[in-house]
Design an enzyme around this catalytic site. Structure first.
Site, PDB file in Angstrom:
ATOM      1  CB  SER A 248      51.062 -48.422 -28.597  1.00 54.64           C
ATOM      2  OG  SER A 248      51.650 -48.289 -27.415  1.00 54.64           O
ATOM      3  CE  LYS A 249      48.206 -41.712 -31.415  1.00 55.05           C
ATOM      4  NZ  LYS A 249      49.346 -41.176 -32.558  1.00 55.05           N
TER       5      LYS A 249
END
Ligand code: GLU
Length: 477
Positions: A248-249
């Site tokens: 994810s980010k």
């Protein structure tokens, strides 16, 4: 029954609810490689039924990301939302054949059932009470306008398939409840829309993330109930960050456009993504898209999650930067901020610096020294090499280099060495302040190669300006 000799048809089916995640891009790439290798079709379907979350901007990011990666699609883009009448027709067909039924239970009633199951420490599964309503009762409720959803009736037995990545996967049907296929507002639930669309598009292989494995038995049952053979399935493992958690980010850039903005080359990202879960064998790592097309095989996709190593991507990108044709590299640098200098000089500077850069942004940054003369100097450098005693040395160097012929790095270096020897100094005593004078910083490519590119005029001007600066009182700089 699908014609086994007909060319395969695969699809990438993103929801336009955010950026193009590298996991999605990897799924798209695998589908594309498969289609190009087999002479089949690679289709793009935008799954935009969730109107509240779907945006045009995200759709654009998907198109642009795929185009940038070189993953061209065949035929018209399909928008799932436009398939609504067909989704409803399919739900009605299932009602008419008795494989689906209307469920009038309200959300509140379902909540009570859920709580009762929890109190018994059972997992909740709809008890089919509406499936037992008499035809008269159903007609009465429909005529009275009572809202209902449509549920698919799971048959007995088990649902199994030979997954192209995971081998055989089987689910006992008793573990799957009669799932909703149409909401009370008449809109389809994901599983129905996907199956209806995949049938309509003639998809022969569904290759997608393995987070969809639990949907597949439901979809296989829908295919059969709609009178179709299910396609093949290939569930590609998830991509994790280096800590083993879903990418994810949090792990850094995760969107294709972010890598593009960082100056990662599309060929490098394609190559890197291909190796997430797949390998051609023989430890082969560097591959062009064309090579990947010929080497790709479903059999060599591994069943376990892969790790997204940003460092490795940057390393690989650095390799690509060194090898792509100069003209293409110059073209690719254009969107980045480049110094305002002569085109020939810029080309030479690019050739000099590209072996040290890992991204286009890094390369563009390194090229800045070929633009305006430096006005600020790294404080640590000034402290070490900016004493007034360096001024006469730099002036002597400026003179000596101005008369060096040819103005090429090897003769320039000879001149520099000779001057240092004459002054009883080491080359470094000259080179370090010179580097600072020419670039403003202490790190640069080999000094004399850089001087050759900078040219006689600029080198002289910068050395003399810096000598003047440090010859003044220390407070002056
Ligand atoms: N729209 C789904 C997703 O983005 C993909 C569905 C599918 O590939 O079947 O996860």
């Amino acid at each position: 029954m699908a014609d086994p000799l007909a060319p395969p048809r695969v699809r990438f089916a993103p929801s336009p609810t955010g950026y193009l995640h590298v996991g999605g891009a990897r799924t798209a790439l695998f589908n594309w490689l498969y289609a190009r290798q087999t002479g089949g079709a690679f289709l793009l379907r935008i799954e935009d039924t969730d109107k509240a979350r779907s945006t045009d901007e995200s759709e654009r990011a998907i198109f642009e990301g795929l185009e940038w990666l070189g993953l061209n699609w065949d035929e018209q883009v399909v928008h799932q939302a436009l398939g609504l009448p067909r989704h409803q027709r399919d739900a009605n067909f299932l009602l008419s054949t008795g494989t689906a039924y209307r469920c009038f239970c309200t959300a509140a009633e379902l909540e009570v059932m859920r709580k009762e199951a929890a109190a018994r420490k059972d997992s909740f599964k709809y008890d089919r009470r509406c499936d037992r309503l008499s035809p008269e009762e159903i007609t009465r409720r429909v005529d009275a306008g009572t809202p209902f959803v449509v549920r698919f009736r799971m048959p007995d037995g088990e649902t199994a398939w030979d997954d192209a990545v995971h081998e055989r996967i089987a689910f006992p049907n008793k573990d799957i409840e009669d799932f909703v296929i149409l909401r009370s507002d008449g809109t389809p639930i994901y599983n129905l829309a996907v199956v209806s669309d995949d049938i309509d598009m003639g998809i022969t292989l569904v290759m997608r993330g393995d987070d969809h494995i639990s949907n597949t038995p439901k979809q296989i049952q829908l295919y059969r109930a709609l009178g179709n053979e299910p396609p093949r399935f290939a569930h590609v493992p998830m991509i994790h960050g280096m800590d083993g958690k879903k990418l994810s980010k949090r792990h850094g850039a995760a969107g294709v456009e972010e890598f593009q903005a960082q100056g990662v080359l599309p060929d490098a990202l394609d190559n890197f993504l291909a190796l997430l879960g797949w390998s051609p064998g023989d430890d082969k790592e560097r591959m062009t898209l064309l090579e990947m097309v010929s080497l790709f095989s479903l059999e060599r996709i591994g069943p376990s999650a892969s790790r997204f190593d940003h460092e490795k991507l940057l390393w690989l990108n650095g390799q690509y930067l060194q090898e792509i044709p100069a003209a293409r590299l110059v073209e690719m640098l254009k969107p980045f901020h480049l110094p305002n200098c002569d085109a020939v000089l810029l080309d030479r500077a690019i050739m000099l610096h590209r072996s040290r850069a890992r991204t286009l942004v890094g390369l563009a940054h390194a090229l800045a020294i070929y633009g305006d003369d430096p006005r600020v100097f790294e404080p640590a450098g000034l402290k070490k090499f900016g004493g007034p005693e360096a001024a006469p040395l730099l002036r002597a160097l400026a003179e000596r280099l101005s008369v060096t012929e040819p103005f090429s790095h090897s003769t320039l270096e000879e001149s520099g060495r000779a001057l240092a020897a004459e002054k009883g100094r080491k080359l470094g005593d000259l080179a370090q302040p010179a580097r600072l004078a020419l670039t403003g910083v202490l790190a640069s490519p080999p000094l004399f190669e850089m001087i050759e590119v900078l040219g006689k005029e600029t080198t002289r001007r910068r050395l003399l300006a810096f000598a003047d600066l440090i010859a003044r009182e220390p407070e002056a700089h």
